[in-house]
Design a protein around this motif. Sequence first.
Motif, mmCIF file in Angstrom:
data_model
loop_
_atom_site.group_PDB
_atom_site.id
_atom_site.type_symbol
_atom_site.label_atom_id
_atom_site.label_comp_id
_atom_site.label_asym_id
_atom_site.label_seq_id
_atom_site.Cartn_x
_atom_site.Cartn_y
_atom_site.Cartn_z
ATOM 1 N N ALA A 1 -15.737 2.410 5.793
ATOM 2 C CA ALA A 1 -15.877 3.189 4.767
ATOM 3 C C ALA A 1 -17.002 2.849 3.863
ATOM 4 O O ALA A 1 -17.401 1.585 3.758
ATOM 5 C CB ALA A 1 -14.525 3.293 3.931
ATOM 6 N N PHE A 2 -17.816 3.792 3.326
ATOM 7 C CA PHE A 2 -18.881 3.625 2.254
ATOM 8 C C PHE A 2 -18.003 4.082 1.059
ATOM 9 O O PHE A 2 -17.265 4.787 0.710
ATOM 10 C CB PHE A 2 -19.767 4.880 2.485
ATOM 11 N N ILE A 3 -18.129 2.911 0.002
ATOM 12 C CA ILE A 3 -17.114 2.878 -1.252
ATOM 13 C C ILE A 3 -18.239 2.823 -2.339
ATOM 14 O O ILE A 3 -18.870 2.086 -2.620
ATOM 15 C CB ILE A 3 -16.280 1.494 -1.033
ATOM 16 N N LEU A 4 -17.737 3.835 -3.298
ATOM 17 C CA LEU A 4 -18.331 3.845 -4.563
ATOM 18 C C LEU A 4 -17.136 3.638 -5.622
ATOM 19 O O LEU A 4 -16.080 4.044 -5.337
ATOM 20 C CB LEU A 4 -18.887 5.414 -4.792
ATOM 21 N N THR B 1 -11.294 -5.320 3.208
ATOM 22 C CA THR B 1 -9.797 -5.299 3.447
ATOM 23 C C THR B 1 -9.403 -4.003 2.869
ATOM 24 O O THR B 1 -8.409 -3.240 3.499
ATOM 25 C CB THR B 1 -9.047 -6.487 2.858
ATOM 26 N N VAL B 2 -9.696 -3.431 1.615
ATOM 27 C CA VAL B 2 -9.389 -2.067 1.395
ATOM 28 C C VAL B 2 -9.578 -1.042 2.440
ATOM 29 O O VAL B 2 -9.023 -0.199 2.269
ATOM 30 C CB VAL B 2 -10.101 -1.989 -0.112
ATOM 31 N N ALA B 3 -10.946 -1.124 2.722
ATOM 32 C CA ALA B 3 -11.223 -0.209 3.929
ATOM 33 C C ALA B 3 -10.207 -0.190 4.812
ATOM 34 O O ALA B 3 -10.076 1.025 5.303
ATOM 35 C CB ALA B 3 -12.589 -0.502 4.326
ATOM 36 N N LYS B 4 -9.690 -1.220 5.325
ATOM 37 C CA LYS B 4 -8.593 -1.123 6.385
ATOM 38 C C LYS B 4 -7.325 -0.610 5.942
ATOM 39 O O LYS B 4 -6.566 0.196 6.595
ATOM 40 C CB LYS B 4 -8.552 -2.484 6.901
ATOM 41 N N VAL C 1 0.814 -1.125 -0.023
ATOM 42 C CA VAL C 1 0.031 -0.231 -0.034
ATOM 43 C C VAL C 1 0.842 1.266 0.100
ATOM 44 O O VAL C 1 1.746 1.529 0.857
ATOM 45 C CB VAL C 1 -0.798 0.011 1.277
ATOM 46 N N GLU C 2 0.745 2.056 -0.937
ATOM 47 C CA GLU C 2 1.617 3.549 -0.941
ATOM 48 C C GLU C 2 0.249 4.499 -0.646
ATOM 49 O O GLU C 2 -0.719 4.564 -1.203
ATOM 50 C CB GLU C 2 2.020 3.495 -2.383
#
Length: 316
Positions: free
Chosen positions: A93-96, A83-86, A4-5
Amino acid sequence: MAKVERFAFHVPSLEELAGVLQKGLKENFADAQVSVVDCPDLTQEPFNFPAKGICGKPRIADVGGVPYLIPVVQKEKVYDLNTVAKDIELPGAFILGAGAASSKILGVNAELIPIVQTKSEKKPAVNGSYIAQINPADKGCLLEKYSSKYTDCEFGLLANLYASEGQPGKVIEVKANGRTGELNFVSCLRQSLEKHYGEKPVGMGGTFIIQKGKAKIHVMPPEFSACPLKTDEDVNNWLKFFEMKAPLICQPVIVSRDPGFDLRLEHTHCFSHHGEGGHYHQDTSPDSVQYLGYLLPAELLFRIDRPQETHLVGRD
């Protein structure tokens, strides 16, 4: 663990952004109005999202990438939105956004229109996503709610995501009617930002509706290409293109300029309540088209699992 960058975007004020976007849109649309408003309740029609807004710690994630799809697919590249939210330091997170479905889950290749309230310590995930695939019966578009068949929050290969706390708040409302220029709505927004902010990258995301008109949309075929896709022409011959009618609810993810992370600078997927959806390219009815959008600048960029071997094919 995927690498992760992290990068901090330039974040102009909403008022300043509204002026920049309105100026750019007026060069490409007969009528354009951009203003700062309270975010409408996105749990209502036509959105029916699992969160009320797009505000609160806004950030963008660019996960994987086109090089994991072409020239030859890397099916082992599977990710999870929880996992992306972490990874982006915003659990719950609310993701779109726009991405590819997990072929491991679906058994076929398909477009993913992610709309997910990710899981937190207190609540399980709410997956409001859609999948668009080629209908084996008639080779048309088959749009389905993800949760009607699946219970996970996985995706595959690539995704461009706008994440926030899903809160109400002030946002940029964008109205544009009657396209007079060559640029699509999203490209016009992005290029307006790049032209004004230059070396200072600005990220934006949210949602917009194509309220009237029709649009050119692609849906990836169910089978990955057996032959390596080496050019944009190869990719376009492999994709299935459709003309879809409004209203289409679209989820754009925009970065004005790549600060060196091999980003996809614009990526927009859409869904509808009439069975059509996929990857947005352009409206096909410039005279009658009407756009209405709600956008917010992102504070942070997270580049997750950046491909080591890259190319610029298939980025449209």
